[in-house]
Write a protein that holds these residues in place. Sequence first.
Motif, PDB file in Angstrom:
ATOM      1  N   LEU A 109      -4.424  -2.405   0.676  1.00  0.00           N
ATOM      2  CA  LEU A 109      -4.630  -2.590  -0.833  1.00  0.00           C
ATOM      3  C   LEU A 109      -5.757  -3.923  -1.217  1.00  0.00           C
ATOM      4  N   GLN A 149       0.483   5.509   1.478  1.00  0.00           N
ATOM      5  CA  GLN A 149      -0.576   4.826   2.007  1.00  0.00           C
ATOM      6  C   GLN A 149      -0.640   4.038   2.559  1.00  0.00           C
ATOM      7  N   GLN A 161     -12.533  -6.229  -4.337  1.00  0.00           N
ATOM      8  CA  GLN A 161     -12.142  -4.402  -4.612  1.00  0.00           C
ATOM      9  C   GLN A 161     -13.068  -3.364  -3.484  1.00  0.00           C
ATOM     10  N   GLU A 162     -14.008  -3.545  -3.339  1.00  0.00           N
ATOM     11  CA  GLU A 162     -15.041  -2.337  -2.132  1.00  0.00           C
ATOM     12  C   GLU A 162     -14.028  -2.530  -1.202  1.00  0.00           C
ATOM     13  N   ALA A 173      -8.949   2.729  -1.362  1.00  0.00           N
ATOM     14  CA  ALA A 173      -9.040   4.043  -1.492  1.00  0.00           C
ATOM     15  C   ALA A 173      -9.018   4.345  -3.102  1.00  0.00           C
ATOM     16  N   GLN A 174      -8.974   5.116  -3.577  1.00  0.00           N
ATOM     17  CA  GLN A 174      -8.722   6.019  -4.536  1.00  0.00           C
ATOM     18  C   GLN A 174      -6.578   5.423  -5.453  1.00  0.00           C
ATOM     19  N   GLN A 175      -6.542   5.123  -6.015  1.00  0.00           N
ATOM     20  CA  GLN A 175      -5.238   4.676  -6.228  1.00  0.00           C
ATOM     21  C   GLN A 175      -4.883   6.956  -6.890  1.00  0.00           C
ATOM     22  N   VAL A 176      -2.894   6.511  -7.236  1.00  0.00           N
ATOM     23  CA  VAL A 176      -3.052   7.957  -7.705  1.00  0.00           C
ATOM     24  C   VAL A 176      -1.563   7.277  -8.161  1.00  0.00           C
ATOM     25  N   SER A 177      -1.150   8.120  -9.594  1.00  0.00           N
ATOM     26  CA  SER A 177      -0.029   7.705 -10.193  1.00  0.00           C
ATOM     27  C   SER A 177       1.353   7.646  -9.852  1.00  0.00           C
ATOM     28  N   SER A 192       0.650  -1.615   0.435  1.00  0.00           N
ATOM     29  CA  SER A 192       0.292   0.300  -0.236  1.00  0.00           C
ATOM     30  C   SER A 192       1.011   1.637   0.206  1.00  0.00           C
ATOM     31  N   ASN A 204       1.081   3.701  -2.719  1.00  0.00           N
ATOM     32  CA  ASN A 204       0.318   5.054  -3.513  1.00  0.00           C
ATOM     33  C   ASN A 204       0.753   5.670  -2.634  1.00  0.00           C
TER      34      ASN A 204
END
Length: 188
Positions: free
Chosen positions: A151, A147, A168-169, A172-176, A141, A144
């Motif tokens: 995940l 974070q 997947q529920e 958290a939103q993933q970032v580049s 994690s 990300n």
Amino acid sequence: MSRLTEQQIKQLLQPINPKRVLRDGKGHSHVSQQDILAHLTRVFGFGSFDIDVREVAMVFEIPRMSGDGKPSNRYDVCYRALVRLTVRTPDGDTLCRLDNGSTATAQNQTLGDAHDLAYKSAISLSVKRCAIALGDQFGLSLYNKGQMTPLVMGTLVHSPEDAPADVQEGVAQQVSLGNDEIDREVDS
């Protein structure tokens, strides 16, 4: 066929303990190499994993010059390593083999220290990169943007009874992560 114990699975599905997470000088989150080894032992047991150095090679060795253009007896050295982490079940059967690699550079060191530091660091980083395939307990994690929320909260093979049907529920939103995820124009 043997598999992991329920206790091992439960541990692997937990978020990483924030006390295990370090920050480097740039503020990036990571887990230390000794912590990865300790946690492999905590989760899988003594002697239940192997680390094989598959390849290691020097990438470069550059002597540094002093301000007057003479050799300074200091060096920049870089090594790359490819490592395999093999994890076994409590019964001794191979659970997985994970290969990964990394490079490491030692800068402005004496020649011996530069080789020693770059060599060992490349291997250590490769072990850590192998271990992230085992999930959040091993720093997955953190990729990300540091974070610490998990995940992997369940799998379709092993999930807690209260896990949602969609594994997947709640992720958290993933970032580049950077350059490897930038859209590039293809030359025609």
